[in-house]
Design an enzyme around this catalytic site. Structure first.
Site, short mmCIF file in Angstrom:
data_model
loop_
_atom_site.label_atom_id
_atom_site.label_comp_id
_atom_site.label_asym_id
_atom_site.label_seq_id
_atom_site.Cartn_x
_atom_site.Cartn_y
_atom_site.Cartn_z
N GLN A 162 5.88 -3.80 -0.47
CA GLN A 162 7.15 -3.27 -0.89
C GLN A 162 7.89 -4.66 -1.35
O GLN A 162 8.88 -4.59 -2.03
CB GLN A 162 7.89 -2.60 -0.19
N GLY B 183 -1.00 -3.54 -6.46
CA GLY B 183 -0.63 -3.56 -7.73
C GLY B 183 0.05 -2.39 -8.18
O GLY B 183 1.12 -2.61 -9.05
N CYS C 16 3.30 9.41 1.23
CA CYS C 16 1.87 9.51 1.82
C CYS C 16 2.02 10.29 2.93
O CYS C 16 1.10 10.63 3.63
CB CYS C 16 1.47 8.05 2.35
N1 PLP Z 1 2.18 -0.54 2.72
C1 PLP Z 1 3.21 -0.09 2.12
C2 PLP Z 1 4.53 -0.60 2.63
C3 PLP Z 1 3.34 0.75 1.22
O1 PLP Z 1 4.45 1.37 0.96
C4 PLP Z 1 2.07 1.54 0.78
C5 PLP Z 1 2.16 2.53 -0.11
O2 PLP Z 1 3.05 3.31 -0.44
C6 PLP Z 1 0.96 1.08 1.18
C7 PLP Z 1 0.89 0.01 2.20
C8 PLP Z 1 -0.52 1.39 0.71
O3 PLP Z 1 -0.65 0.90 -0.52
P1 PLP Z 1 -1.54 1.54 -1.60
O4 PLP Z 1 -1.28 2.98 -1.97
O5 PLP Z 1 -1.98 0.78 -2.62
O6 PLP Z 1 -2.92 1.97 -0.55
#
Ligand code: PLP
Length: 389
Positions: A179, A200, A323
Protein backbone atom coordinates in the site's frame (compact mmCIF):
# COMPACT_ATOMS: atom_id res chain seq x y z
CA UNK A 1 -19.85 4.28 -11.41
CA UNK A 2 -17.93 5.88 -8.57
CA UNK A 3 -15.03 3.68 -7.53
CA UNK A 4 -13.50 4.59 -4.17
CA UNK A 5 -11.91 1.27 -3.20
CA UNK A 6 -8.49 1.75 -4.74
CA UNK A 7 -6.72 0.04 -1.84
CA UNK A 8 -8.49 -3.15 -2.96
CA UNK A 9 -7.46 -2.80 -6.58
CA UNK A 10 -7.18 -0.17 -9.28
CA UNK A 11 -8.32 0.25 -12.84
CA UNK A 12 -5.49 -0.63 -15.24
CA UNK A 13 -4.07 2.65 -16.57
CA UNK A 14 -4.02 3.20 -20.36
CA UNK A 15 -0.20 3.07 -20.49
CA UNK A 16 -0.17 -0.33 -18.77
CA UNK A 17 -2.96 -1.72 -20.96
CA UNK A 18 -1.12 -0.55 -24.09
CA UNK A 19 2.17 -2.09 -22.95
CA UNK A 20 0.48 -5.41 -22.14
CA UNK A 21 -1.26 -5.47 -25.51
CA UNK A 22 2.03 -4.80 -27.35
CA UNK A 23 3.79 -7.58 -25.52
CA UNK A 24 0.95 -10.06 -25.91
CA UNK A 25 0.47 -9.46 -29.61
CA UNK A 26 3.80 -8.20 -30.98
CA UNK A 27 6.78 -8.61 -28.63
CA UNK A 28 5.56 -11.98 -27.38
CA UNK A 29 8.83 -13.89 -27.51
CA UNK A 30 10.22 -15.94 -24.65
CA UNK A 31 13.05 -13.93 -23.04
CA UNK A 32 15.13 -17.14 -22.85
CA UNK A 33 14.98 -17.72 -26.63
CA UNK A 34 18.19 -16.84 -28.43
CA UNK A 35 16.74 -15.51 -31.71
CA UNK A 36 15.76 -11.88 -32.31
CA UNK A 37 12.17 -12.11 -31.01
CA UNK A 38 13.42 -13.67 -27.78
CA UNK A 39 16.23 -11.15 -27.41
CA UNK A 40 13.73 -8.31 -27.89
CA UNK A 41 11.58 -9.81 -25.11
CA UNK A 42 14.65 -10.09 -22.86
CA UNK A 43 15.51 -6.46 -23.54
CA UNK A 44 11.98 -5.33 -22.74
CA UNK A 45 12.07 -7.38 -19.55
CA UNK A 46 15.37 -5.75 -18.52
CA UNK A 47 13.96 -2.31 -19.31
CA UNK A 48 10.88 -3.09 -17.22
CA UNK A 49 13.01 -4.22 -14.30
CA UNK A 50 15.00 -0.99 -14.52
CA UNK A 51 11.82 1.10 -14.33
CA UNK A 52 10.48 -0.79 -11.30
CA UNK A 53 13.90 -0.45 -9.65
CA UNK A 54 13.85 3.30 -10.33
CA UNK A 55 10.36 3.54 -8.83
CA UNK A 56 11.61 1.72 -5.74
CA UNK A 57 14.98 3.46 -5.58
CA UNK A 58 17.09 0.30 -5.73
CA UNK A 59 19.28 -1.60 -8.18
CA UNK A 60 17.66 -3.58 -10.99
CA UNK A 61 19.32 -6.82 -9.77
CA UNK A 62 17.51 -6.39 -6.46
CA UNK A 63 14.05 -6.71 -8.10
CA UNK A 64 12.56 -10.18 -8.54
CA UNK A 65 9.20 -10.32 -10.30
CA UNK A 66 6.45 -12.33 -8.62
CA UNK A 67 2.79 -13.03 -9.37
CA UNK A 68 1.30 -10.90 -6.57
CA UNK A 69 1.82 -9.31 -3.18
CA UNK A 70 0.73 -12.48 -1.43
CA UNK A 71 3.49 -14.46 -3.13
CA UNK A 72 6.09 -11.85 -2.19
CA UNK A 73 5.00 -11.85 1.47
CA UNK A 74 4.88 -15.65 1.76
CA UNK A 75 8.22 -16.09 0.05
CA UNK A 76 9.96 -13.36 2.05
CA UNK A 77 8.81 -14.88 5.33
CA UNK A 78 9.74 -18.46 4.51
CA UNK A 79 13.05 -17.44 2.97
CA UNK A 80 14.04 -15.32 5.97
CA UNK A 81 13.26 -18.19 8.33
CA UNK A 82 15.21 -20.64 6.20
CA UNK A 83 18.21 -18.31 6.32
CA UNK A 84 17.91 -17.93 10.07
CA UNK A 85 17.03 -21.53 10.92
CA UNK A 86 20.14 -22.13 13.00
CA UNK A 87 19.85 -18.81 14.80
CA UNK A 88 16.39 -18.87 16.35
CA UNK A 89 12.66 -19.36 16.05
CA UNK A 90 11.23 -16.03 17.15
CA UNK A 91 9.37 -13.64 14.84
CA UNK A 92 8.12 -10.11 15.47
CA UNK A 93 5.18 -8.73 13.50
CA UNK A 94 2.08 -6.62 14.07
CA UNK A 95 -1.53 -7.56 14.72
CA UNK A 96 -2.63 -5.44 11.74
CA UNK A 97 -0.64 -7.06 8.92
CA UNK A 98 -2.41 -8.29 5.82
CA UNK A 99 -3.54 -11.92 5.75
CA UNK A 100 -0.71 -12.56 3.28
CA UNK A 101 1.65 -12.16 6.28
CA UNK A 102 -0.56 -13.31 9.14
CA UNK A 103 -1.61 -16.60 7.59
CA UNK A 104 1.91 -17.93 6.82
CA UNK A 105 2.92 -16.85 10.33
CA UNK A 106 -0.03 -18.73 11.80
CA UNK A 107 1.06 -21.84 9.90
CA UNK A 108 4.62 -21.36 11.16
CA UNK A 109 3.52 -21.11 14.80
CA UNK A 110 2.12 -24.59 14.38
CA UNK A 111 5.62 -25.64 13.31
CA UNK A 112 7.27 -24.40 16.49
CA UNK A 113 7.92 -20.73 15.70
CA UNK A 114 7.02 -18.18 18.34
CA UNK A 115 5.39 -15.03 17.00
CA UNK A 116 5.10 -11.73 18.88
CA UNK A 117 2.24 -9.59 17.54
CA UNK A 118 2.60 -5.87 18.27
CA UNK A 119 -0.76 -4.19 18.84
CA UNK A 120 -1.55 -0.68 17.61
CA UNK A 121 -2.92 2.17 19.70
CA UNK A 122 -6.39 3.67 19.08
CA UNK A 123 -5.08 5.60 16.10
CA UNK A 124 -3.63 2.47 14.49
CA UNK A 125 0.00 3.31 15.23
CA UNK A 126 2.79 1.08 16.52
CA UNK A 127 5.64 2.75 18.43
CA UNK A 128 9.35 2.10 17.81
CA UNK A 129 9.64 1.30 21.54
CA UNK A 130 7.24 -1.63 21.07
CA UNK A 131 9.54 -3.10 18.42
CA UNK A 132 12.63 -2.51 20.55
CA UNK A 133 10.96 -4.22 23.50
CA UNK A 134 9.96 -7.28 21.48
CA UNK A 135 13.37 -8.14 20.01
CA UNK A 136 15.25 -11.12 21.44
CA UNK A 137 18.61 -12.74 20.69
CA UNK A 138 16.70 -15.48 18.82
CA UNK A 139 14.54 -13.14 16.70
CA UNK A 140 15.13 -14.15 13.09
CA UNK A 141 12.47 -12.09 11.34
CA UNK A 142 10.75 -8.75 11.81
CA UNK A 143 7.89 -8.32 9.33
CA UNK A 144 6.13 -4.96 9.50
CA UNK A 145 3.99 -3.39 6.80
CA UNK A 146 4.78 0.11 5.62
CA UNK A 147 1.22 1.42 5.26
CA UNK A 148 -1.76 -0.34 6.75
CA UNK A 149 -4.31 -1.25 4.10
CA UNK A 150 -7.39 -0.40 6.16
CA UNK A 151 -6.30 2.53 8.28
CA UNK A 152 -3.76 4.15 5.96
CA UNK A 153 -1.38 4.61 8.88
CA UNK A 154 2.39 4.49 8.45
CA UNK A 155 4.25 1.96 10.57
CA UNK A 156 7.76 2.61 11.93
CA UNK A 157 9.65 0.29 9.58
CA UNK A 158 12.86 2.35 9.51
CA UNK A 159 12.92 2.50 13.31
CA UNK A 160 12.28 -1.26 13.46
CA UNK A 161 15.27 -1.90 11.18
CA UNK A 162 17.40 0.45 13.32
CA UNK A 163 16.32 -1.37 16.46
CA UNK A 164 17.34 -4.69 14.88
CA UNK A 165 20.75 -3.22 14.05
CA UNK A 166 21.22 -1.86 17.57
CA UNK A 167 20.11 -5.04 19.28
CA UNK A 168 22.51 -7.22 17.33
CA UNK A 169 19.82 -9.91 16.91
CA UNK A 170 20.11 -11.94 13.70
CA UNK A 171 16.71 -10.88 12.31
CA UNK A 172 16.11 -10.01 8.69
CA UNK A 173 13.64 -7.18 8.22
CA UNK A 174 10.76 -7.55 5.77
CA UNK A 175 8.18 -4.93 4.92
CA UNK A 176 4.96 -5.40 3.01
CA UNK A 177 4.99 -2.14 1.04
CA UNK A 178 2.00 -3.07 -1.12
CA UNK A 179 0.00 0.00 0.00
CA UNK A 180 2.97 2.33 0.32
CA UNK A 181 4.60 1.77 -3.08
CA UNK A 182 4.55 5.02 -5.10
CA UNK A 183 2.12 6.56 -2.59
CA UNK A 184 4.60 7.44 0.17
CA UNK A 185 8.27 8.32 -0.32
CA UNK A 186 10.76 5.62 0.67
CA UNK A 187 13.62 3.53 -0.62
CA UNK A 188 14.41 0.04 0.69
CA UNK A 189 17.88 1.21 1.63
CA UNK A 190 16.51 4.26 3.45
CA UNK A 191 14.18 1.98 5.39
CA UNK A 192 17.03 -0.42 6.09
CA UNK A 193 15.03 -3.50 5.08
CA UNK A 194 16.31 -6.76 3.61
CA UNK A 195 13.11 -7.75 1.83
CA UNK A 196 10.21 -5.69 0.55
CA UNK A 197 6.98 -6.71 -1.18
CA UNK A 198 5.00 -4.81 -3.76
CA UNK A 199 1.97 -5.61 -5.92
CA UNK A 200 1.08 -4.26 -9.36
CA UNK A 201 -2.69 -4.07 -9.21
CA UNK A 202 -2.66 -1.38 -6.52
CA UNK A 203 -0.87 1.09 -8.82
CA UNK A 204 -2.61 0.80 -12.18
CA UNK A 205 -1.03 -2.45 -13.41
CA UNK A 206 -3.08 -5.61 -13.96
CA UNK A 207 -3.54 -8.34 -11.39
CA UNK A 208 -1.02 -11.18 -11.57
CA UNK A 209 2.24 -9.29 -11.15
CA UNK A 210 4.27 -8.04 -8.21
CA UNK A 211 7.86 -7.85 -7.11
CA UNK A 212 10.05 -8.74 -4.19
CA UNK A 213 13.01 -6.51 -3.40
CA UNK A 214 15.91 -8.62 -2.18
CA UNK A 215 18.77 -6.61 -0.77
CA UNK A 216 22.13 -7.28 -2.45
CA UNK A 217 24.00 -9.93 -0.54
CA UNK A 218 20.94 -11.73 0.85
CA UNK A 219 21.10 -15.23 -0.63
CA UNK A 220 17.47 -16.32 -0.65
CA UNK A 221 16.51 -19.94 -1.18
CA UNK A 222 14.71 -20.13 -4.56
CA UNK A 223 10.94 -20.12 -4.61
CA UNK A 224 10.64 -22.23 -7.75
CA UNK A 225 13.24 -24.50 -9.34
CA UNK A 226 13.41 -24.98 -13.08
CA UNK A 227 14.86 -22.97 -15.94
CA UNK A 228 16.69 -20.54 -13.67
CA UNK A 229 14.78 -17.36 -14.55
CA UNK A 230 14.85 -14.36 -12.21
CA UNK A 231 18.44 -14.99 -11.24
CA UNK A 232 17.62 -18.59 -10.39
CA UNK A 233 15.30 -17.43 -7.60
CA UNK A 234 11.98 -17.93 -9.31
CA UNK A 235 12.04 -20.20 -12.31
CA UNK A 236 9.24 -20.14 -14.86
CA UNK A 237 8.88 -18.17 -18.08
CA UNK A 238 8.52 -14.55 -17.07
CA UNK A 239 5.04 -12.95 -17.26
CA UNK A 240 6.34 -10.51 -19.85
CA UNK A 241 3.03 -8.76 -20.61
CA UNK A 242 2.19 -8.19 -16.92
CA UNK A 243 5.74 -7.05 -16.20
CA UNK A 244 5.70 -4.61 -19.12
CA UNK A 245 2.37 -3.31 -17.82
CA UNK A 246 3.76 -2.92 -14.30
CA UNK A 247 6.73 -0.98 -15.65
CA UNK A 248 4.44 1.25 -17.74
CA UNK A 249 2.17 1.89 -14.74
CA UNK A 250 5.21 2.78 -12.59
CA UNK A 251 6.56 5.12 -15.24
CA UNK A 252 3.19 6.83 -15.70
CA UNK A 253 2.95 7.30 -11.93
CA UNK A 254 6.55 8.54 -11.62
CA UNK A 255 5.93 11.12 -14.36
CA UNK A 256 3.20 12.74 -12.23
CA UNK A 257 4.08 11.56 -8.76
CA UNK A 258 3.92 14.89 -6.92
CA UNK A 259 0.70 15.84 -8.66
CA UNK A 260 -0.88 12.47 -7.77
CA UNK A 261 0.15 12.75 -4.11
CA UNK A 262 -1.12 16.32 -3.80
CA UNK A 263 -4.39 15.44 -5.55
CA UNK A 264 -5.18 12.42 -3.37
CA UNK A 265 -4.19 14.26 -0.18
CA UNK A 266 -6.49 17.19 -1.03
CA UNK A 267 -9.31 14.88 -2.08
CA UNK A 268 -9.17 12.91 1.14
CA UNK A 269 -9.16 16.09 3.22
CA UNK A 270 -12.12 17.44 1.22
CA UNK A 271 -14.01 14.18 1.76
CA UNK A 272 -13.36 14.08 5.51
CA UNK A 273 -14.31 17.73 6.00
CA UNK A 274 -17.45 17.44 3.87
CA UNK A 275 -18.49 14.26 5.68
CA UNK A 276 -18.13 15.83 9.11
CA UNK A 277 -20.00 18.94 8.02
CA UNK A 278 -22.84 16.90 6.51
CA UNK A 279 -23.01 14.20 9.18
CA UNK A 280 -21.72 15.46 12.53
CA UNK A 281 -22.25 11.99 14.02
CA UNK A 282 -19.66 10.50 11.61
CA UNK A 283 -16.42 9.37 13.24
CA UNK A 284 -13.05 9.55 11.53
CA UNK A 285 -11.60 6.21 12.62
CA UNK A 286 -8.37 6.98 10.78
CA UNK A 287 -7.47 9.97 8.62
CA UNK A 288 -4.53 7.91 7.35
CA UNK A 289 -0.94 9.08 6.93
CA UNK A 290 -0.77 7.79 3.35
CA UNK A 291 -2.52 10.09 0.88
CA UNK A 292 -5.04 7.59 -0.45
CA UNK A 293 -6.65 5.74 2.50
CA UNK A 294 -8.97 6.76 5.31
CA UNK A 295 -11.51 4.96 7.47
CA UNK A 296 -14.73 6.54 8.67
CA UNK A 297 -17.63 5.24 10.65
CA UNK A 298 -21.30 6.03 10.83
CA UNK A 299 -22.21 4.68 14.26
CA UNK A 300 -25.53 2.93 14.22
CA UNK A 301 -25.30 1.88 10.58
CA UNK A 302 -23.61 -1.50 10.03
CA UNK A 303 -20.82 -1.37 7.42
CA UNK A 304 -22.28 -4.23 5.40
CA UNK A 305 -25.55 -2.33 5.06
CA UNK A 306 -23.74 0.87 4.06
CA UNK A 307 -21.65 -0.96 1.45
CA UNK A 308 -24.81 -2.53 0.02
CA UNK A 309 -26.79 0.72 -0.01
CA UNK A 310 -23.88 2.57 -1.66
CA UNK A 311 -23.44 -0.23 -4.17
CA UNK A 312 -27.13 0.14 -5.11
CA UNK A 313 -26.26 3.77 -5.93
CA UNK A 314 -23.24 2.64 -8.03
CA UNK A 315 -20.72 3.82 -5.44
CA UNK A 316 -18.08 1.30 -4.39
CA UNK A 317 -16.27 1.47 -1.06
CA UNK A 318 -15.22 -1.29 1.28
CA UNK A 319 -16.21 -2.37 4.76
CA UNK A 320 -12.60 -3.31 5.43
CA UNK A 321 -10.00 -5.38 3.62
CA UNK A 322 -11.62 -6.89 0.54
CA UNK A 323 -9.74 -10.09 1.36
CA UNK A 324 -11.79 -10.53 4.57
CA UNK A 325 -15.16 -9.90 3.02
CA UNK A 326 -18.10 -10.69 5.23
CA UNK A 327 -16.08 -10.89 8.44
CA UNK A 328 -15.57 -8.05 10.92
CA UNK A 329 -12.20 -6.45 10.30
CA UNK A 330 -9.52 -7.58 12.75
CA UNK A 331 -7.56 -4.43 11.84
CA UNK A 332 -10.24 -2.03 13.04
CA UNK A 333 -10.84 -4.24 16.08
CA UNK A 334 -7.12 -4.18 16.97
CA UNK A 335 -7.30 -0.42 17.53
CA UNK A 336 -9.43 -1.15 20.60
CA UNK A 337 -12.07 1.37 19.57
CA UNK A 338 -15.58 0.70 20.91
CA UNK A 339 -17.64 -1.83 18.99
CA UNK A 340 -20.53 0.59 18.36
CA UNK A 341 -18.10 2.80 16.46
CA UNK A 342 -16.43 0.03 14.48
CA UNK A 343 -19.60 -1.69 13.33
CA UNK A 344 -20.23 1.15 10.87
CA UNK A 345 -16.68 1.53 9.56
CA UNK A 346 -15.99 2.06 5.89
CA UNK A 347 -12.62 2.24 4.17
CA UNK A 348 -12.54 4.91 1.48
CA UNK A 349 -9.48 4.83 -0.78
CA UNK A 350 -8.69 7.20 -3.60
CA UNK A 351 -6.76 7.05 -6.86
CA UNK A 352 -5.36 9.94 -8.86
CA UNK A 353 -8.39 9.53 -11.17
CA UNK A 354 -11.01 10.34 -8.52
CA UNK A 355 -12.64 13.75 -8.43
CA UNK A 356 -14.14 16.09 -5.81
CA UNK A 357 -17.54 15.48 -7.40
CA UNK A 358 -17.17 11.78 -6.68
CA UNK A 359 -16.14 12.42 -3.06
CA UNK A 360 -19.10 14.81 -2.69
CA UNK A 361 -21.44 12.20 -4.19
CA UNK A 362 -20.32 9.69 -1.55
CA UNK A 363 -21.05 12.18 1.22
CA UNK A 364 -24.50 12.95 -0.22
CA UNK A 365 -25.28 9.25 -0.55
CA UNK A 366 -24.28 8.63 3.07
CA UNK A 367 -26.42 11.57 4.14
CA UNK A 368 -29.36 10.15 2.22
CA UNK A 369 -28.89 6.70 3.73
CA UNK A 370 -28.59 8.18 7.21
CA UNK A 371 -31.77 10.24 6.72
CA UNK A 372 -33.63 7.16 5.57
CA UNK A 373 -32.39 5.19 8.53
CA UNK A 374 -33.10 7.93 11.05
CA UNK A 375 -36.70 8.08 9.88
CA UNK A 376 -36.93 4.35 10.68
CA UNK A 377 -34.89 4.60 13.86
CA UNK A 378 -37.18 2.40 15.84
CA UNK A 379 -36.49 -0.61 13.63
CA UNK A 380 -34.77 -3.36 15.62
CA UNK A 381 -31.78 -3.61 13.22
CA UNK A 382 -30.48 -0.26 14.42
CA UNK A 383 -27.47 -0.57 16.71
CA UNK A 384 -27.76 1.48 19.91
CA UNK A 385 -25.04 4.10 20.29
CA UNK A 386 -24.06 6.01 23.41
CA UNK A 387 -24.45 9.78 23.34
CA UNK A 388 -21.40 11.37 21.74
CA UNK A 389 -19.57 13.99 23.85
N1 PLP B 1 -0.47 -6.72 1.48
C1 PLP B 1 -1.30 -5.67 1.57
C2 PLP B 1 -1.03 -4.60 2.56
C3 PLP B 1 -2.42 -5.60 0.73
O1 PLP B 1 -3.25 -4.56 0.82
C4 PLP B 1 -2.65 -6.64 -0.18
C5 PLP B 1 -3.86 -6.64 -1.05
O2 PLP B 1 -4.93 -6.26 -0.63
C6 PLP B 1 -1.73 -7.71 -0.24
C7 PLP B 1 -0.66 -7.71 0.60
C8 PLP B 1 -1.91 -8.84 -1.20
O3 PLP B 1 -1.57 -8.43 -2.49
P1 PLP B 1 -2.09 -9.29 -3.75
O4 PLP B 1 -3.54 -8.99 -3.88
O5 PLP B 1 -1.30 -8.73 -4.90
O6 PLP B 1 -1.78 -10.69 -3.48
Amino acid sequence: MIYLDNAATTRVCPEAAQAALEVMTRDFGNPSSRYALGRAAAERLAAGRAVVARALGCQAEEVVFTSCGTEGDNWAIRAALELGKRKGKHIVTTAIEHAAVLEPLRALSAQGYEVTYLRPDRSGRISPAQVQGALRPDTVLVSMMLVNNELGTLLPVREAAEAVQRSGCPALVHTDAVQGFLKVPFTPEGLGVDLLTLSGHKVGAPKGVGALYVRTGRKLPPLLLGGGQEGGLRSGTEATAQIAALAAACQAWLDRREEHTAHMTALKQFFLESLQAALPQAVVVSAGDAPHICAVSLPGYPSEMLVRELSDRDIFVSAGSACRRGKPSYVFAATGRPKWELLGTLRVSFSPENTREEAAALVSALQEIARGRVSQASRPRRVQTPTQP
